[in-house]
Design a protein around this motif. Sequence first.
Motif, PDB file in Angstrom:
ATOM      1  N   TYR A   1       5.817 -83.129 -27.515  1.00 50.49           N
ATOM      2  CA  TYR A   1       6.643 -83.754 -28.559  1.00 50.49           C
ATOM      3  C   TYR A   1       7.334 -84.994 -27.982  1.00 50.49           C
TER       4      TYR A   1
ATOM      5  N   THR B   1      15.065 -77.454 -20.407  1.00 43.10           N
ATOM      6  CA  THR B   1      15.667 -76.960 -21.660  1.00 43.10           C
ATOM      7  C   THR B   1      16.480 -75.681 -21.465  1.00 43.10           C
TER       8      THR B   1
ATOM      9  N   LYS C   1      16.362 -78.126 -27.947  1.00 44.67           N
ATOM     10  CA  LYS C   1      14.988 -78.576 -27.722  1.00 44.67           C
ATOM     11  C   LYS C   1      14.945 -80.047 -27.335  1.00 44.67           C
TER      12      LYS C   1
ATOM     13  N   PRO D   1      12.226 -83.410 -27.621  1.00 47.61           N
ATOM     14  CA  PRO D   1      13.051 -84.572 -27.310  1.00 47.61           C
ATOM     15  C   PRO D   1      14.351 -84.617 -28.103  1.00 47.61           C
TER      16      PRO D   1
ATOM     17  N   PRO E   1       9.384 -86.037 -35.192  1.00 52.59           N
ATOM     18  CA  PRO E   1       9.087 -86.921 -36.329  1.00 52.59           C
ATOM     19  C   PRO E   1      10.257 -87.844 -36.676  1.00 52.59           C
TER      20      PRO E   1
ATOM     21  N   LEU F   1       2.658 -73.888 -28.394  1.00 52.75           N
ATOM     22  CA  LEU F   1       3.888 -73.625 -27.619  1.00 52.75           C
ATOM     23  C   LEU F   1       4.284 -72.150 -27.728  1.00 52.75           C
TER      24      LEU F   1
END
Length: 206
Positions: free
Chosen positions: A11, A35, A50, A52, A66, A107
């Motif tokens: 991501y 993380t 989480k 990014p 997104p 994931l």
Amino acid sequence: MKLRYSPASPYVRKCLVLAHEAGLAGRIQPVPTVTHDPASGLAKDNPLGKIPALIAKDGQVLFDSPVICEYLDGLHRRPKLFPARGKARWTALRRQAVADGILDASLLRRYESLRPEGERSATWDDKQKSVVALALDALEKEAGDLGKPTAKRITIGHIAIGCALGYLDFRFAADDWRKGRPKLARWFEGFSQRPAMAATVPKDMT
Ligand SMILES: N[C@@H](CCC(=O)N[C@@H](CS)C(=O)NCC(=O)O)C(=O)O
């Protein structure tokens, strides 16, 4: 801008590939983030814990790839990677959703594989594996419509698909996603040659 980052995260890679394609990579300062380490301070930037997460110049913090990708796309004057409207926009967003879905399921498989042996569920793994397989089959069907992998103009849909396939190679190479999907495999071979993809090949954090 600061980007909470790991070189293994697909991501995060989406955001970095977009940044490279848009000529923004030099404006992004990666902040390596583990993380699950409370000392990383990630929770103050993203309550979901989480990566990014992007800390913009004006101090606002954005998360979910997104959202970050669309924000970055508003910061440059090159051709946009999020088409503004119409069918082109919905196609790009749908492709991003399929690719992100492949990542989400992959994931889940990855996290399951890291649990102690007695706590892993083969049924759960099979379910996620079949989600990935069906999504890949759908992409194989539309691989002919993806255009030239080296085309000047691409979208967030292409970037997300490239990052999802790259992640499968990185973590699930033994599953051989290319088998029975020759068009998608050919497209990815070309797409991987883009400088933005070559500059962001996943690796484990050292
Ligand atoms: N929907 C999110 C997913 C982000 C995500 O799951 N990132 C992973 C790293 S690849 C993560 O931070 N996992 C830590 C966790 O789930 O606790 C996005 O698109 O940014």
